[in-house]
Write a protein that holds these residues in place. Structure first.
Motif, PDB file in Angstrom:
ATOM      1  N   PHE A  12       6.625  53.740  -3.848  1.00 48.80           N
ATOM      2  CA  PHE A  12       6.367  54.774  -4.866  1.00 48.80           C
ATOM      3  C   PHE A  12       7.676  55.316  -5.454  1.00 48.80           C
ATOM      4  N   ILE A  13       8.440  56.058  -4.672  1.00 49.23           N
ATOM      5  CA  ILE A  13       9.647  56.687  -5.225  1.00 49.23           C
ATOM      6  C   ILE A  13      10.703  55.622  -5.535  1.00 49.23           C
ATOM      7  N   GLY A  14      10.844  54.654  -4.610  1.00 49.56           N
ATOM      8  CA  GLY A  14      11.859  53.615  -4.775  1.00 49.56           C
ATOM      9  C   GLY A  14      11.723  52.871  -6.096  1.00 49.56           C
ATOM     10  N   LEU A  35      10.253  45.048   2.339  1.00 48.83           N
ATOM     11  CA  LEU A  35       9.421  44.150   3.154  1.00 48.83           C
ATOM     12  C   LEU A  35       8.068  43.873   2.494  1.00 48.83           C
ATOM     13  N   LEU A  36       7.719  44.650   1.493  1.00 48.57           N
ATOM     14  CA  LEU A  36       6.390  44.563   0.858  1.00 48.57           C
ATOM     15  C   LEU A  36       5.292  44.767   1.901  1.00 48.57           C
ATOM     16  N   THR A  37       5.345  45.909   2.580  1.00 49.60           N
ATOM     17  CA  THR A  37       4.251  46.306   3.465  1.00 49.60           C
ATOM     18  C   THR A  37       3.075  46.693   2.574  1.00 49.60           C
ATOM     19  N   LYS A  58      13.178  40.048  -0.346  1.00 51.88           N
ATOM     20  CA  LYS A  58      12.120  40.440   0.606  1.00 51.88           C
ATOM     21  C   LYS A  58      12.703  40.370   2.004  1.00 51.88           C
ATOM     22  N   GLY A  59      12.638  41.458   2.747  1.00 53.27           N
ATOM     23  CA  GLY A  59      13.187  41.437   4.099  1.00 53.27           C
ATOM     24  C   GLY A  59      12.914  42.734   4.834  1.00 53.27           C
ATOM     25  N   ASP A  60      13.147  42.673   6.153  1.00 51.54           N
ATOM     26  CA  ASP A  60      12.771  43.764   7.059  1.00 51.54           C
ATOM     27  C   ASP A  60      14.027  44.479   7.554  1.00 51.54           C
ATOM     28  N   ILE A  61      14.119  45.779   7.310  1.00 51.08           N
ATOM     29  CA  ILE A  61      15.300  46.527   7.775  1.00 51.08           C
ATOM     30  C   ILE A  61      15.357  46.615   9.300  1.00 51.08           C
ATOM     31  N   VAL A  62      14.245  46.307   9.958  1.00 50.56           N
ATOM     32  CA  VAL A  62      14.228  46.352  11.431  1.00 50.56           C
ATOM     33  C   VAL A  62      14.912  45.108  12.032  1.00 50.56           C
ATOM     34  N   ALA A  83      13.503  52.913   2.130  1.00 53.18           N
ATOM     35  CA  ALA A  83      12.460  52.187   2.867  1.00 53.18           C
ATOM     36  C   ALA A  83      12.038  52.995   4.088  1.00 53.18           C
ATOM     37  N   ALA A  84      10.743  53.151   4.254  1.00 54.60           N
ATOM     38  CA  ALA A  84      10.235  53.927   5.392  1.00 54.60           C
ATOM     39  C   ALA A  84       8.735  53.716   5.509  1.00 54.60           C
ATOM     40  N   GLU A  85       8.232  54.007   6.695  1.00 52.65           N
ATOM     41  CA  GLU A  85       6.807  54.300   6.843  1.00 52.65           C
ATOM     42  C   GLU A  85       6.692  55.765   6.454  1.00 52.65           C
ATOM     43  N   LYS A 100      10.181  52.256  14.713  1.00 52.44           N
ATOM     44  CA  LYS A 100      10.842  50.978  14.375  1.00 52.44           C
ATOM     45  C   LYS A 100      11.464  51.054  12.991  1.00 52.44           C
ATOM     46  N   THR A 101      10.668  51.316  11.990  1.00 52.98           N
ATOM     47  CA  THR A 101      11.196  51.266  10.615  1.00 52.98           C
ATOM     48  C   THR A 101      12.134  52.434  10.326  1.00 52.98           C
ATOM     49  N   ASN A 102      11.696  53.650  10.652  1.00 46.60           N
ATOM     50  CA  ASN A 102      12.456  54.822  10.184  1.00 46.60           C
ATOM     51  C   ASN A 102      13.705  55.077  11.025  1.00 46.60           C
ATOM     52  N   SER A 130      15.589  61.630   2.599  1.00 41.78           N
ATOM     53  CA  SER A 130      14.730  62.186   3.640  1.00 41.78           C
ATOM     54  C   SER A 130      13.768  63.223   3.060  1.00 41.78           C
ATOM     55  N   THR A 131      13.116  63.924   3.957  1.00 43.99           N
ATOM     56  CA  THR A 131      11.992  64.768   3.579  1.00 43.99           C
ATOM     57  C   THR A 131      12.171  66.197   4.086  1.00 43.99           C
ATOM     58  N   ASP A 132      11.511  67.140   3.426  1.00 45.91           N
ATOM     59  CA  ASP A 132      11.542  68.529   3.924  1.00 45.91           C
ATOM     60  C   ASP A 132      10.729  68.677   5.213  1.00 45.91           C
ATOM     61  N   SER A 159      10.439  61.005  13.235  1.00 40.54           N
ATOM     62  CA  SER A 159      11.213  59.774  13.001  1.00 40.54           C
ATOM     63  C   SER A 159      12.210  59.968  11.862  1.00 40.54           C
ATOM     64  N   LYS A 160      11.823  60.726  10.838  1.00 33.16           N
ATOM     65  CA  LYS A 160      12.765  60.997   9.737  1.00 33.16           C
ATOM     66  C   LYS A 160      13.889  61.919  10.220  1.00 33.16           C
ATOM     67  N   ALA A 161      13.545  62.907  11.050  1.00 36.44           N
ATOM     68  CA  ALA A 161      14.576  63.812  11.594  1.00 36.44           C
ATOM     69  C   ALA A 161      15.583  63.006  12.411  1.00 36.44           C
ATOM     70  N   SER A 184      10.816  67.703  -1.203  1.00 37.33           N
ATOM     71  CA  SER A 184       9.431  68.123  -0.993  1.00 37.33           C
ATOM     72  C   SER A 184       8.467  67.021  -1.450  1.00 37.33           C
ATOM     73  N   ASN A 185       7.163  67.306  -1.397  1.00 40.10           N
ATOM     74  CA  ASN A 185       6.138  66.316  -1.751  1.00 40.10           C
ATOM     75  C   ASN A 185       6.272  65.851  -3.200  1.00 40.10           C
ATOM     76  N   ASN A 186       6.319  64.554  -3.381  1.00 41.92           N
ATOM     77  CA  ASN A 186       6.365  63.970  -4.727  1.00 41.92           C
ATOM     78  C   ASN A 186       4.952  63.610  -5.192  1.00 41.92           C
ATOM     79  N   ASN A 190       2.241  55.278  -9.722  1.00 43.99           N
ATOM     80  CA  ASN A 190       2.571  54.309  -8.664  1.00 43.99           C
ATOM     81  C   ASN A 190       2.476  54.865  -7.246  1.00 43.99           C
ATOM     82  N   HIS A 191       1.886  56.036  -7.088  1.00 41.99           N
ATOM     83  CA  HIS A 191       1.749  56.643  -5.756  1.00 41.99           C
ATOM     84  C   HIS A 191       0.574  55.989  -5.040  1.00 41.99           C
ATOM     85  N   PHE A 192       0.791  55.507  -3.843  1.00 39.88           N
ATOM     86  CA  PHE A 192      -0.272  54.784  -3.126  1.00 39.88           C
ATOM     87  C   PHE A 192      -1.426  55.751  -2.786  1.00 39.88           C
TER      88      PHE A 192
HETATM   89  P1  NAD Z   1       6.234  54.413   0.197  1.00 47.16           P
HETATM   90  O1  NAD Z   1       5.465  54.336   1.470  1.00 47.16           O
HETATM   91  O2  NAD Z   1       5.515  54.463  -1.105  1.00 47.16           O
HETATM   92  O3  NAD Z   1       7.244  53.162   0.105  1.00 47.16           O
HETATM   93  C1  NAD Z   1       7.984  52.709   1.182  1.00 47.16           C
HETATM   94  C2  NAD Z   1       8.555  51.354   0.821  1.00 47.16           C
HETATM   95  O4  NAD Z   1       9.333  50.895   1.947  1.00 47.16           O
HETATM   96  C3  NAD Z   1       7.490  50.288   0.560  1.00 47.16           C
HETATM   97  O5  NAD Z   1       7.825  49.553  -0.599  1.00 47.16           O
HETATM   98  C4  NAD Z   1       7.545  49.406   1.797  1.00 47.16           C
HETATM   99  O6  NAD Z   1       7.199  48.051   1.547  1.00 47.16           O
HETATM  100  C5  NAD Z   1       9.007  49.530   2.216  1.00 47.16           C
HETATM  101  N1  NAD Z   1       9.196  49.286   3.651  1.00 47.16           N
HETATM  102  C6  NAD Z   1       8.469  49.809   4.674  1.00 47.16           C
HETATM  103  N2  NAD Z   1       8.913  49.301   5.855  1.00 47.16           N
HETATM  104  C7  NAD Z   1       9.953  48.477   5.555  1.00 47.16           C
HETATM  105  C8  NAD Z   1      10.823  47.676   6.335  1.00 47.16           C
HETATM  106  N3  NAD Z   1      10.698  47.634   7.675  1.00 47.16           N
HETATM  107  N4  NAD Z   1      11.788  46.961   5.715  1.00 47.16           N
HETATM  108  C9  NAD Z   1      11.925  47.003   4.359  1.00 47.16           C
HETATM  109  N5  NAD Z   1      11.104  47.733   3.564  1.00 47.16           N
HETATM  110  C10 NAD Z   1      10.139  48.453   4.152  1.00 47.16           C
HETATM  111  O7  NAD Z   1       7.204  55.664   0.376  1.00 47.16           O
HETATM  112  P2  NAD Z   1       7.702  56.736  -0.690  1.00 47.16           P
HETATM  113  O8  NAD Z   1       6.694  57.808  -0.794  1.00 47.16           O
HETATM  114  O9  NAD Z   1       8.155  56.051  -1.919  1.00 47.16           O
HETATM  115  O10 NAD Z   1       8.949  57.351   0.091  1.00 47.16           O
HETATM  116  C11 NAD Z   1      10.233  56.768  -0.044  1.00 47.16           C
HETATM  117  C12 NAD Z   1      11.210  57.564   0.798  1.00 47.16           C
HETATM  118  O11 NAD Z   1      11.238  58.920   0.383  1.00 47.16           O
HETATM  119  C13 NAD Z   1      10.863  57.579   2.292  1.00 47.16           C
HETATM  120  O12 NAD Z   1      12.052  57.481   3.030  1.00 47.16           O
HETATM  121  C14 NAD Z   1      10.212  58.939   2.489  1.00 47.16           C
HETATM  122  O13 NAD Z   1      10.406  59.411   3.811  1.00 47.16           O
HETATM  123  C15 NAD Z   1      10.971  59.773   1.480  1.00 47.16           C
HETATM  124  N6  NAD Z   1      10.251  60.924   0.938  1.00 47.16           N
HETATM  125  C16 NAD Z   1       9.000  60.773   0.404  1.00 47.16           C
HETATM  126  C17 NAD Z   1       8.353  61.864  -0.148  1.00 47.16           C
HETATM  127  C18 NAD Z   1       6.989  61.743  -0.779  1.00 47.16           C
HETATM  128  O14 NAD Z   1       6.392  62.756  -1.149  1.00 47.16           O
HETATM  129  N7  NAD Z   1       6.450  60.553  -0.958  1.00 47.16           N
HETATM  130  C19 NAD Z   1       8.971  63.127  -0.143  1.00 47.16           C
HETATM  131  C20 NAD Z   1      10.253  63.237   0.406  1.00 47.16           C
HETATM  132  C21 NAD Z   1      10.879  62.128   0.933  1.00 47.16           C
END
Ligand code: NAD
Ligand code: TYD
Length: 348
Positions: A12-14, A35-37, A58-62, A83-85, A100-102, A130-132, A159-161, A184-186, A190-192
């Motif tokens: 979404f944000i990325g 990674l296209l989760t 395409k790849g895994d940060i883990v 990239a994050a869960e 694992k991911t974060n 990161s996040t609030d 995990s984010k902390a 804060s919350n976005n 494109n928001h899932f």
């Molecule tokens: P999202 O879940 O929409 O997207 C996460 C992306 O990371 C996905 O494209 C996914 O495929 C990828 N990803 C997940 N695991 C991966 C891995 N192991 N290797 C590589 N790629 C991987 O998340 P978002 O809402 O866009 O959030 C993006 C960042 O912003 C995150 O770090 C989140 O903590 C932070 N954040 C989000 C919000 C919010 O409101 N959405 C607010 C503040 C901060």
């Protein structure tokens, strides 16, 4: 040409950040590692896929071996790590995936950056998004500042902390040049549709119940995603080394009030009798460990870097709702298959 790695750029944000950097900085080559989760979707960035300053990987940060090899090959000048869960409810059912991911994923990126930047750190930058939620929950008063103590309550926020702490530790211990922002919350295009606003837009379109957790009196501070992307651009280029900046919308809403506003706008957009969508509201079992209130004091980024939101909530919601109504195929694609299983498990 500077090489910038953006992780999570199909999410979404990325996706908004990647597009902004590819379009505004032809002097950079942008590498989007994702990674296209379930949350990553190349459709989010289809419009830039053929740009000459853009490469998708395409790849895994883990995967530590893969990450080290990638950094050795490309010798990135900067990293913007998104990239994050990212979903609290999923972190409650599957917390290990979040560690694992974060945590491990962030560690792998930090370590690989430290390794290639060992002798020339000054003009490099590791930017951790990161996040609030790391600050835990506010009561009815007060705002999160950059010095608020960390007090995470969900596996997601813990995990984010943890990842934030490792970023700081790499700065202190190895002099890794870093910045962190806690946003804060976005909301926006494109928001899932697992998070509140897109989930409820999708359910209203499909006349499905709107599952409000608990009494609905939980409060969030909402920011339009493009305003976050603009803040990220600013902090990446102008933020001070080893600093944290809070980013927020100056826009607090109780969930139930937000949902009612959404229902009113959607009734108008869908030509439905006023009150139709509100009838879909269903109060359901509360989320365990549900944080009562988040609200950001964004005065530091405002005073130091001149950033403030450019879009009002009414404007942002209108753009967002129109986007979902005009992108039915996107919505259908992401809500087929695995989404249906998730939805069944989460809400029944
Ligand atoms: P999202 O879940 O929409 O997207 C996460 C992306 O990371 C996905 O494209 C996914 O495929 C990828 N990803 C997940 N695991 C991966 C891995 N192991 N290797 C590589 N790629 C991987 O998340 P978002 O809402 O866009 O959030 C993006 C960042 O912003 C995150 O770090 C989140 O903590 C932070 N954040 C989000 C919000 C919010 O409101 N959405 C607010 C503040 C901060
Ligand atoms: P969410 O969008 O998941 O973001 P976060 O939990 O990271 O703040 O949720 C926003 C608010 O909406 C939060 O208080 C939980 C609530 N919520 C519901 O009431 N019902 C839902 O189905 C969802 C997903 C969230």
């Amino acid at each position: 040409m500077k090489k910038i790695l953006i992780t999570g750029g199909a999410g979404f944000i990325g996706s908004h950040v990647v597009r902004r950097f590819v379009k505004n900085y032809p002097q950079y080559h942008i590498y989007n590692l994702d990674l296209l989760t379930y949350a990553g979707n190349l459709e989010n960035i289809a419009d830039i896929q053929n740009e000459s300053n853009y490469t998708f990987i395409k790849g895994d940060i883990v995967d530590e071996v893969f990450i080290n090899a990638l950094f050795q090959e490309h010798q990135f000048d900067g990293v913007i790590h998104l990239a994050a869960e990212s979903h609290v409810d999923r972190s409650i059912t599957n917390p290990i995936a979040f560690v694992k991911t974060n945590v491990i994923g962030t560690m792998n990126l930090l370590h690989a950056a430290k390794t290639i930047w060992a002798n020339i750190p000054e003009d490099k930058r590791f930017y951790h998004i990161s996040t609030d939620e790391v600050y835990g929950s506010l009561g009815m008063d007060g705002l999160f500042t950059e010095t608020t103590a960390y007090d995470p309550n969900s596996p997601y926020s813990a995990s984010k902390a943890s990842s934030d702490h490792f970023v700081r530790a790499y700065g202190e211990t190895y002099n890794l040049p870093y910045v962190i922002t806690n946003c804060s919350n976005n909301y926006g295009p494109n928001h899932f549709p697992e998070k509140l606003i897109p989930l409820f837009i999708n359910n209203i379109i499909n006349n499905k119940p709107l599952p409000v957790y608990g009494d609905g009196n939980y409060t969030r501070d909402w920011l339009f995603v493009e305003d976050h992307a603009r803040a990220i651009d600013l902090v990446f280029h102008k933020g001070k080394n080893h600093e944290t900046y809070n980013i927020g919308g100056f826009n607090e809403w109780k969930n139930i009030d937000l949902v009612k506003l959404l229902c009113q706008i959607m009734d108008q957009k869908l030509d439905r009798v006023s009150g139709t969508s509100e009838n879909l509201i269903a109060y359901v079992k509360d989320r365990p460990g549900h944080d009562l209130r988040y609200a950001i004091d964004a005065s530091k980024i405002n005073q130091e870097l001149g950033w403030k939101p450019s879009v009002t909530f009414e404007q942002g919601l209108e753009i967002t709702i129109d986007w979902y109504l005009n992108n039915e195929t996107w919505l259908k694609n992401v809500t087929s298959g695995a989404y249906q299983n998730y939805y069944e498990k989460q809400y029944h």
